[in-house]
Design an enzyme around this catalytic site. Structure first.
Site, PDB file in Angstrom:
ATOM      1  N   GLU A  36      35.767  65.670  38.277  1.00 17.56           N
ATOM      2  CA  GLU A  36      36.945  64.800  38.196  1.00 17.56           C
ATOM      3  C   GLU A  36      36.647  63.593  37.298  1.00 17.56           C
ATOM      4  OE1 GLU A  36      39.343  66.158  39.207  1.00 17.56           O
ATOM      5  OE2 GLU A  36      40.861  64.843  40.042  1.00 17.56           O
ATOM      6  N   THR A  68      46.106  61.788  33.438  1.00 19.95           N
ATOM      7  CA  THR A  68      45.679  60.918  34.540  1.00 19.95           C
ATOM      8  C   THR A  68      44.945  59.688  34.019  1.00 19.95           C
ATOM      9  OG1 THR A  68      45.535  62.780  36.033  1.00 19.95           O
ATOM     10  CG2 THR A  68      44.269  60.846  36.639  1.00 19.95           C
TER      11      THR A  68
END
Ligand code: HSE
Length: 333
Positions: free
Chosen positions: A154, A207
């Protein structure tokens, strides 16, 4: 009532004894999409859904090292270079941690959801890869021990190693990240008949960028509102009180800023709430939006209304209706 506390998960707890290839020579794994934040719980709440999800096919090979032979469904956007792909990088960290950097692996990644959608696309791929390698090597340690490796993926994907997508993708269900240092992840109960309507408007919201626009400082009044709502949402989950869940789905910190990235966000909310949604908000960092509903029919009606509105705005969309997925990743072949 289901509740599980997974304390202080760290990579050092992974067993380092040589692992055997108990899982056969190849494996096909599915890992689910996730809705992170759940409106008020920025970086601390998330849940998994039944669809969409990504798939990884992993094969043991004779030559040490990881190759990526194929990626589908990404429009050529993801790197085949194993040093730059989040799936292979996370798997490599895992192999080193279990003392098996000698293992040879080939990975096929099949993306079954849009990238940059706010549905935990990179998390689903990474979790599928980690679950595949763990199973292939016959590693029977708790799946929660894979969390630090998934968070590495991530971090690589969006510059920050938050766990509110990877934890529910890995553990299934509804998850609270009580603390990051040390990592303290808690699986929460939830009403079984809560339906999630998801609509992805086809606009790109990376993101990394959606995180950069968030305010770095907040005032006390907003903080009080926010933690009241988080506590209310968690209480609603424990009490199976759907009304309490719904009225706690309010975000005064992140949504006011991020909503500008989503086409006609407040109209989409109005349509969903008027159609009977329990609560509505941005899924993760967007642009997907989601609503909870008490009935599957209501959830489907919400997706239809939202998609119709987006079509009128000349914006394409995908929609999904799902209950909360308690299983997490699974072997499908
Ligand atoms: N909590 C993360 C964020 C989730 O909102 O940036 C990203 O999908």
């Amino acid at each position: 009532m289901e509740q599980e506390i997974l304390h202080n998960t760290s990579s050092s707890q992974i067993k380092t004894s040589p692992l055997r290839g108990l899982g056969g020579d190849s494996i096909h794994v599915f890992a689910p999409a996730t809705v992170a934040n759940v409106v008020c719980g920025f970086d601390v709440l998330g849940f998994a859904v039944n669809e969409p999800g990504d798939e990884v096919i992993m094969r043991l090979t004779d030559k040490p090292g990881i190759t990526i032979s194929k990626i589908t469904g990404d429009d050529g956007r993801l790197p085949l270079d194993p040093a730059r792909n989040t799936v292979s990088v996370s798997v490599q960290h895992y192999l080193e941690s279990v003392g098996r950097p000698d293992v040879g692996l080939d990975i096929e990644l099949h993306k079954k959801m849009p990238i940059g959608s706010g549905l935990g696309s990179s998390s689903a791929s990474t979790v599928a890869g980690l679950f595949a390698v763990k199973t292939l090597l016959g590693d029977d340690t708790d799946v929660a021990k894979l969390l630090p490796f998934a968070m590495k993926g991530e971090e690589m994907a969006c510059g920050h190693g938050h766990a509110d997508n990877v934890a529910p993708a890995l553990l299934g269900g509804f998850v609270l990240i009580r603390s990051y240092e040390p990592l303290d992840v808690i699986r929460l109960p939830h009403p079984k008949d809560l339906y999630c309507a998801i609509v992805f408007p086809d606009v790109d919201v990376p993101t990394r960028e959606a995180r950069q626009i968030i305010r770095k400082q907040i005032n006390m009044k907003d903080a009080v509102t926010q933690w009241g709502n988080i506590a209310g949402l968690v209480s609603g989950l424990f009490m199976q009180d759907v009304d309490l869940i719904g009225r706690s789905m309010q975000d005064v910190l992140v949504e006011p800023v991020r909503s500008i990235l989503i086409p006609d966000f407040y109209k989409l909310r109005e349509l969903a709430m008027n159609a009977g949604a329990v609560g509505f908000g941005i899924s993760g960092s967007g642009p997907s939006v989601f609503a909870f509903a008490r009935h599957e029919d209501t959830a489907r009606q919400i997706t239809q209304l939202l998609q119709r509105h987006l079509t009128a705005l000349k914006i394409g969309s995908f929609a999904y209706v799902s209950t909360i997925n308690d299983a997490g990743p699974r072997v499908i072949g």
